[in-house]
Design an enzyme around this catalytic site. Structure first.
Site, mmCIF file in Angstrom:
data_model
loop_
_atom_site.group_PDB
_atom_site.id
_atom_site.type_symbol
_atom_site.label_atom_id
_atom_site.label_comp_id
_atom_site.label_asym_id
_atom_site.label_seq_id
_atom_site.Cartn_x
_atom_site.Cartn_y
_atom_site.Cartn_z
ATOM 1 N N HIS A 65 -39.185 -55.137 -77.154
ATOM 2 C CA HIS A 65 -38.296 -55.473 -75.684
ATOM 3 C C HIS A 65 -39.138 -55.276 -74.840
ATOM 4 O O HIS A 65 -38.993 -56.849 -74.333
ATOM 5 C CB HIS A 65 -37.031 -54.215 -75.729
ATOM 6 C CG HIS A 65 -36.306 -55.107 -74.401
ATOM 7 N ND1 HIS A 65 -35.583 -55.910 -74.480
ATOM 8 C CD2 HIS A 65 -37.220 -54.198 -73.536
ATOM 9 C CE1 HIS A 65 -35.093 -55.496 -73.145
ATOM 10 N NE2 HIS A 65 -36.019 -54.634 -72.333
ATOM 11 N N GLU A 66 -39.708 -54.583 -74.608
ATOM 12 C CA GLU A 66 -40.628 -54.111 -73.350
ATOM 13 C C GLU A 66 -41.723 -55.340 -73.419
ATOM 14 O O GLU A 66 -42.822 -55.962 -72.567
ATOM 15 C CB GLU A 66 -41.509 -52.568 -73.336
ATOM 16 C CG GLU A 66 -40.921 -51.383 -73.670
ATOM 17 C CD GLU A 66 -40.218 -51.856 -72.039
ATOM 18 O OE1 GLU A 66 -40.340 -52.502 -71.432
ATOM 19 O OE2 GLU A 66 -38.750 -51.620 -72.220
ATOM 20 N N HIS A 69 -40.697 -58.561 -72.200
ATOM 21 C CA HIS A 69 -41.138 -58.761 -70.725
ATOM 22 C C HIS A 69 -42.639 -59.505 -69.947
ATOM 23 O O HIS A 69 -43.434 -59.948 -69.671
ATOM 24 C CB HIS A 69 -41.353 -57.446 -69.895
ATOM 25 C CG HIS A 69 -39.683 -56.601 -69.577
ATOM 26 N ND1 HIS A 69 -38.881 -57.281 -69.615
ATOM 27 C CD2 HIS A 69 -39.143 -55.620 -70.040
ATOM 28 C CE1 HIS A 69 -37.861 -56.469 -69.670
ATOM 29 N NE2 HIS A 69 -37.636 -55.729 -69.942
#
Length: 200
Positions: A65-66, A69
């Site tokens: 998920h990170e 980004h």
């Protein structure tokens, strides 16, 4: 549940970045729990100790998920940039907001003057806007993470692992939705107080 590949969150993050052609983002460990974030200023994926060293499906999902980004940053995703630009203002506003609202309530109660409470409501509106802008940023990062988990070739996720990662990211997304609803509720509450009492 442990990943069948045996990879740590750090290794998952590094592989996802490489698979997406991102070579200038560093994966780092940071203290604390739930302290995972991507920093577009110094281009680092910062993972909490449990995620950085963890070899569970949940750790892999958070790491991916990170990295989502970081992919947003590389593709100049507009909502990420808008949120990043708002961070300094929101940080300052959040630190002062409670005291401004308390003072505003006191003043409007004793003097009927709504100016300070109006400032507090404006600050709360900024925080609420930030919470709403955060939603597409977080959902898109999770979408990119799941796309990689389901389709990459450098790390093999089983069908059950992919589903568990999807569930973990869904529950994480719910925290942002709850935060946005809470911010909206607070904004409407103080708007009601301002317009309900400010004219007396």
């Amino acid at each position: 549940m442990q990943l069948s590949s045996g990879l740590s969150g750090k290794e998952v993050a590094q592989k996802m970045l490489l698979d997406n052609g991102i070579f200038d983002v560093q994966v780092m460990s940071t203290d604390g729990q739930l302290s995972d974030y991507y920093n577009p200023q110094n281009r680092t994926v910062n993972l909490s100790t449990d995620v950085y060293h963890g070899r569970s499906v949940a750790a892999a999902a958070v790491a991916a998920h990170e990295c989502g980004h970081a992919i947003q940053d590389s593709k100049r995703y507009k909502w990420l940039y808008l949120r990043s630009e708002m961070v300094p203002v929101v940080s300052l506003t959040s630190n002062l907001l409670q005291w401004i609202l308390i003072l505003g309530i006191m003043l409007i109660g004793f003097t009927g003057n709504p100016v300070v409470l109006s400032l507090g409501v404006f600050g709360l509106a900024v925080v609420t806007l930030f919470s709403l802008i955060t939603l597409p940023v977080e959902f898109d990062a999770s979408r990119r993470a799941l796309l990689w988990i389901n389709n990459n070739h450098s790390v093999k996720f089983s069908a059950s692992e992919s589903q568990q990662a999807k569930d973990a990211l869904w529950w994480a997304a719910m925290t942002y939705i709850i935060a946005a609803i809470g911010a909206l509720g607070s904004l409407f509450y103080y708007l009601g107080m301002l317009f309900g009492r400010g004219g007396r």
